[in-house]
Design a protein around this motif. Structure first.
Motif, short mmCIF file in Angstrom:
data_model
loop_
_atom_site.label_atom_id
_atom_site.label_comp_id
_atom_site.label_asym_id
_atom_site.label_seq_id
_atom_site.Cartn_x
_atom_site.Cartn_y
_atom_site.Cartn_z
N LYS A 1 -94.09 5.51 -70.41
CA LYS A 1 -94.95 6.60 -69.93
C LYS A 1 -94.75 6.89 -68.44
O LYS A 1 -95.31 7.84 -67.93
N LEU A 2 -93.96 6.06 -67.75
CA LEU A 2 -93.76 6.24 -66.32
C LEU A 2 -92.66 7.25 -66.02
O LEU A 2 -91.68 7.36 -66.75
N LYS A 3 -92.84 7.95 -64.92
CA LYS A 3 -91.81 8.85 -64.41
C LYS A 3 -91.65 8.53 -62.93
O LYS A 3 -92.62 8.52 -62.18
N LEU A 4 -90.40 8.22 -62.52
CA LEU A 4 -90.12 7.87 -61.13
C LEU A 4 -89.35 9.00 -60.46
O LEU A 4 -88.42 9.55 -61.04
N GLN A 5 -89.74 9.32 -59.25
CA GLN A 5 -89.05 10.31 -58.43
C GLN A 5 -89.02 9.78 -57.00
O GLN A 5 -89.81 8.91 -56.65
N HIS A 6 -88.10 10.32 -56.20
CA HIS A 6 -88.11 9.92 -54.79
C HIS A 6 -87.49 11.00 -53.91
O HIS A 6 -86.68 11.79 -54.37
N THR A 7 -87.95 11.00 -52.68
CA THR A 7 -87.34 11.81 -51.64
C THR A 7 -86.64 10.84 -50.69
O THR A 7 -86.53 9.66 -51.00
N ARG A 8 -86.22 11.31 -49.55
CA ARG A 8 -85.58 10.41 -48.61
C ARG A 8 -86.55 9.38 -48.03
O ARG A 8 -86.14 8.30 -47.64
N HIS A 9 -87.82 9.72 -47.97
CA HIS A 9 -88.77 8.85 -47.27
C HIS A 9 -89.88 8.27 -48.15
O HIS A 9 -90.66 7.46 -47.67
N GLN A 10 -90.00 8.68 -49.39
CA GLN A 10 -91.06 8.15 -50.25
C GLN A 10 -90.62 8.15 -51.70
O GLN A 10 -89.71 8.88 -52.09
N PHE A 11 -91.26 7.29 -52.49
CA PHE A 11 -91.04 7.34 -53.93
C PHE A 11 -92.36 7.61 -54.62
O PHE A 11 -93.42 7.25 -54.14
N ILE A 12 -92.26 8.30 -55.74
CA ILE A 12 -93.43 8.79 -56.46
C ILE A 12 -93.42 8.20 -57.85
O ILE A 12 -92.41 8.26 -58.55
N VAL A 13 -94.55 7.63 -58.25
CA VAL A 13 -94.71 7.09 -59.59
C VAL A 13 -95.75 7.95 -60.30
O VAL A 13 -96.88 8.08 -59.83
N GLN A 14 -95.34 8.55 -61.42
CA GLN A 14 -96.27 9.35 -62.21
C GLN A 14 -96.55 8.62 -63.51
O GLN A 14 -95.63 8.28 -64.25
N HIS A 15 -97.83 8.36 -63.74
CA HIS A 15 -98.28 7.72 -64.98
C HIS A 15 -99.30 8.63 -65.61
O HIS A 15 -100.41 8.77 -65.08
N GLN A 16 -98.93 9.26 -66.70
CA GLN A 16 -99.74 10.28 -67.36
C GLN A 16 -100.06 11.37 -66.34
O GLN A 16 -99.17 12.05 -65.88
N SER A 17 -101.29 11.56 -65.93
CA SER A 17 -101.60 12.63 -64.98
C SER A 17 -101.83 12.09 -63.56
O SER A 17 -102.13 12.84 -62.65
N VAL A 18 -101.67 10.78 -63.38
CA VAL A 18 -101.91 10.17 -62.07
C VAL A 18 -100.59 10.03 -61.33
O VAL A 18 -99.60 9.53 -61.88
N GLU A 19 -100.58 10.48 -60.08
CA GLU A 19 -99.37 10.40 -59.26
C GLU A 19 -99.67 9.60 -58.00
O GLU A 19 -100.63 9.89 -57.29
N THR A 20 -98.87 8.57 -57.75
CA THR A 20 -99.03 7.78 -56.52
C THR A 20 -97.75 7.87 -55.71
O THR A 20 -96.65 7.77 -56.26
N LYS A 21 -97.91 8.05 -54.40
CA LYS A 21 -96.78 8.17 -53.50
C LYS A 21 -96.78 6.96 -52.56
O LYS A 21 -97.82 6.54 -52.08
N HIS A 22 -95.59 6.41 -52.33
CA HIS A 22 -95.43 5.25 -51.47
C HIS A 22 -94.32 5.54 -50.46
O HIS A 22 -93.24 5.97 -50.83
N MET A 23 -94.62 5.27 -49.20
CA MET A 23 -93.64 5.49 -48.14
C MET A 23 -92.58 4.40 -48.17
O MET A 23 -92.88 3.23 -48.39
N LEU A 24 -91.34 4.78 -47.90
CA LEU A 24 -90.24 3.83 -47.79
C LEU A 24 -90.00 3.51 -46.32
O LEU A 24 -90.21 4.37 -45.46
N PRO A 25 -89.56 2.31 -45.99
CA PRO A 25 -89.40 1.93 -44.59
C PRO A 25 -88.23 2.60 -43.88
O PRO A 25 -88.17 2.61 -42.66
N ALA A 26 -87.28 3.18 -44.64
CA ALA A 26 -86.13 3.84 -44.05
C ALA A 26 -85.69 4.96 -45.00
O ALA A 26 -86.00 4.93 -46.19
#
Length: 151
Positions: free
Chosen positions: A90-115
């Protein structure tokens, strides 16, 4: 010659055994009584890690156990995220250059990457209750020269 074999700076025999036999509850009671004598009867309001506040912090830490662990090396960034086996599909992973995004059903959490990380080459695998994600760090060290104008 200096007696290195003794327990410096404590030159008592059996000092280590004495510490091993101490009851942690007695030590805690002693510290509490000293704190009351020095700071007054209700010193828990002056220190944030006493009494009810300590319990609140423990509860917050236990709720943060679902947050990811992030490790950084010279070439990679590793993210270790606790996930149950049922949630993997059920997970969907995405990322930009500076953060990664975890989508679980309708909930989305963003986490900053250190580089900053590269767009391609990210790998994810599930092992022993953890989702491990490997990002390739962006090694962009381009230098731009700036012209100085005279006025």
């Amino acid at each position: 010659m200096f007696p290195w074999n003794k327990q410096f700076p404590f030159d008592q025999t059996g000092f280590t055994q004495h510490f091993n036999k101490m009851n942690p509850k007695e030590v805690e009671n002693y510290i509490q009584s000293v704190m009351k004598n020095v700071f007054g009867g209700d010193f828990s309001q002056q220190f944030p890690f006493q009494g009810e506040l300590l319990q609140k912090n423990k509860n917050e830490r236990s709720s943060k156990q679902d947050s990811p662990e992030i490790f950084e090396t010279n070439d990679y960034i590793y993210v270790k995220l606790p996930v149950s086996e049922e949630e993997i599909g059920k997970l969907k992973l995405q990322h930009t250059r500076h953060q990664f995004i975890v989508q679980h059903q309708s909930v989305e959490t963003k986490h900053m990457l250190p580089a900053p990380v590269k767009r391609k080459g990210t790998k994810a695998r599930y092992t022993d209750g953890f989702l491990e994600i490997q990002f390739i760090k962006l090694q962009e060290e381009s230098i731009s020269e700036v012209a100085i104008s005279y006025e």
